[in-house]
Design a protein around this motif. Sequence first.
Motif, mmCIF file in Angstrom:
data_model
loop_
_atom_site.group_PDB
_atom_site.id
_atom_site.type_symbol
_atom_site.label_atom_id
_atom_site.label_comp_id
_atom_site.label_asym_id
_atom_site.label_seq_id
_atom_site.Cartn_x
_atom_site.Cartn_y
_atom_site.Cartn_z
ATOM 1 N N CYS A 298 0.923 -1.210 0.036
ATOM 2 C CA CYS A 298 -0.173 -0.012 -0.031
ATOM 3 C C CYS A 298 0.725 1.197 -0.123
ATOM 4 O O CYS A 298 0.300 2.308 -0.105
ATOM 5 C CB CYS A 298 -0.929 -0.095 1.281
ATOM 6 S SG CYS A 298 -2.010 -1.387 1.382
ATOM 7 N N CYS B 227 0.327 3.550 -2.837
ATOM 8 C CA CYS B 227 -1.167 3.540 -3.500
ATOM 9 C C CYS B 227 -1.752 5.178 -3.357
ATOM 10 O O CYS B 227 -1.551 5.570 -2.135
ATOM 11 C CB CYS B 227 -2.255 2.889 -2.691
ATOM 12 S SG CYS B 227 -3.928 2.838 -3.009
ATOM 13 N N CYS C 9 -7.679 4.959 3.031
ATOM 14 C CA CYS C 9 -7.598 3.341 3.348
ATOM 15 C C CYS C 9 -6.754 2.748 4.402
ATOM 16 O O CYS C 9 -7.172 1.899 4.953
ATOM 17 C CB CYS C 9 -7.524 2.620 1.937
ATOM 18 S SG CYS C 9 -7.463 0.999 1.922
ATOM 19 N N ASP D 41 -9.632 -5.580 -3.549
ATOM 20 C CA ASP D 41 -8.842 -4.303 -3.632
ATOM 21 C C ASP D 41 -9.505 -3.356 -4.557
ATOM 22 O O ASP D 41 -9.589 -2.291 -4.520
ATOM 23 C CB ASP D 41 -7.451 -4.523 -3.806
ATOM 24 C CG ASP D 41 -6.672 -3.388 -3.428
ATOM 25 O OD1 ASP D 41 -6.854 -2.871 -2.229
ATOM 26 O OD2 ASP D 41 -5.646 -2.819 -4.038
ATOM 27 N N GLY E 88 -4.528 0.906 4.139
ATOM 28 C CA GLY E 88 -4.501 -0.547 3.794
ATOM 29 C C GLY E 88 -5.439 -1.493 4.238
ATOM 30 O O GLY E 88 -5.415 -2.839 4.254
HETATM 31 S S1 SF4 Z 1 -5.637 -1.793 0.383
HETATM 32 FE FE1 SF4 Z 1 -6.122 0.230 0.216
HETATM 33 S S2 SF4 Z 1 -4.270 1.343 0.597
HETATM 34 FE FE2 SF4 Z 1 -3.600 -0.630 -0.015
HETATM 35 S S3 SF4 Z 1 -3.454 -0.811 -2.164
HETATM 36 FE FE3 SF4 Z 1 -5.683 -1.295 -1.644
HETATM 37 S S4 SF4 Z 1 -6.732 0.748 -1.888
HETATM 38 FE FE4 SF4 Z 1 -4.336 1.123 -1.668
#
Ligand code: SF4
Length: 349
Positions: free
Chosen positions: A274, A277, A283, A305, A285
């Motif tokens: 993450c 991201c 979010c 996801d 994670g």
């Molecule tokens: S869990 Fe959340 S922070 Fe991690 S990649 Fe997915 S959307 Fe992004």
Amino acid sequence: MLWLVFTTGKCNLTCNYCGGSFEKEVVPWEVKYNVEALRSIIERDENATVVFYGGEPLSNPSFIMRTMDGVRAKRWGVQTNGTLVRLLPERYWRRMNVALLSIDGRRELTDKHRGKNVYDVVVRNFRYLKSLGVPTVARMTVTQDTEIFEDVKHLLDLGFDKVHWQLNVVWTDRWDVKEWAERSYLPGVRALVDLFVERLREGKVLGIVPILGVVSAHFNGGYVGSPCGAGYRSFSITTDGRVLSCPIAVREKWAELGTVGGFKVLEDPLPAVCKECEYRRYCGGRCLYASQERYWGEEGFKVVDEVTKEYLRIVLSRMWEIEELIRRGIVSREQLKYDPTEDSTEVIP
Ligand code: SF4
Ligand code: SF4
């Protein structure tokens, strides 16, 4: 900090996504350590929220009473299946700052997954708690049977102060989340966001946690790890005195931070995947447990996801309207502030 204190591993229901009690060897059904040990940890924390957890926490009311009598905390709460509410005397309920009741939405849906008549019992107890002035959160487990708009609306109309949901994914048998999300869930989330914004225009903040928690992150700072706080703002204390990052991970070694005698805090709670991201501040994670365990494998993780990202895009696409409402003084940033660790919610379904 949030302290999720297990009172027992025993549960009086066998909901079909959970299965009921823990084995006694994994989470003993009685508390094996001294309340003094709990007191010395919790009273060091000036902002302690203590939420009783299980098993079904209300099946051990004497431990709840002893703790509430012997430990000082800023907030008290309980995560309960809502069927044993009357086992705790009224004077303790009146001191509770939040009661999270498990209910999935409409009667037929709740009873299908939790057992016959469970809905009626929970709603009756919910009304009793409301009459005492206890703030309530409905905790839904969302499956392929859920109509997210209908079911959340149903619970808000019943009078719950807040509604939160979790997707029944990753720790259940694999099912076609993608098809369901595209056909039913994401359109329902879109309709809920419409409703949320519509009410904001009247100056009212609806307690839909998966929306409010993201809006709050936008205006008041984001999450550095799972919004539930797992391991950095939230700690679970099992009946045998272990301290875990996540209350679901009662068997997993990675979750053990120590014991009531001493434990460490997670230094960097954001999963490696993450780090780059674009949604990480909203979010955090998502769920630490799901990202550690990956029961559905890499590809299953990605499917969930994608659903998470699309739901976040739906909420974030309305942020400009909310900014405008703040500018016009219709709502304030303060009203949009939500700290999930004060309620023991997870924000991201
Ligand atoms: S869990 Fe959340 S922070 Fe991690 S990649 Fe997915 S959307 Fe992004
Ligand atoms: S969201 Fe995940 S990490 Fe957080 S408490 Fe729930 S299962 Fe544990």
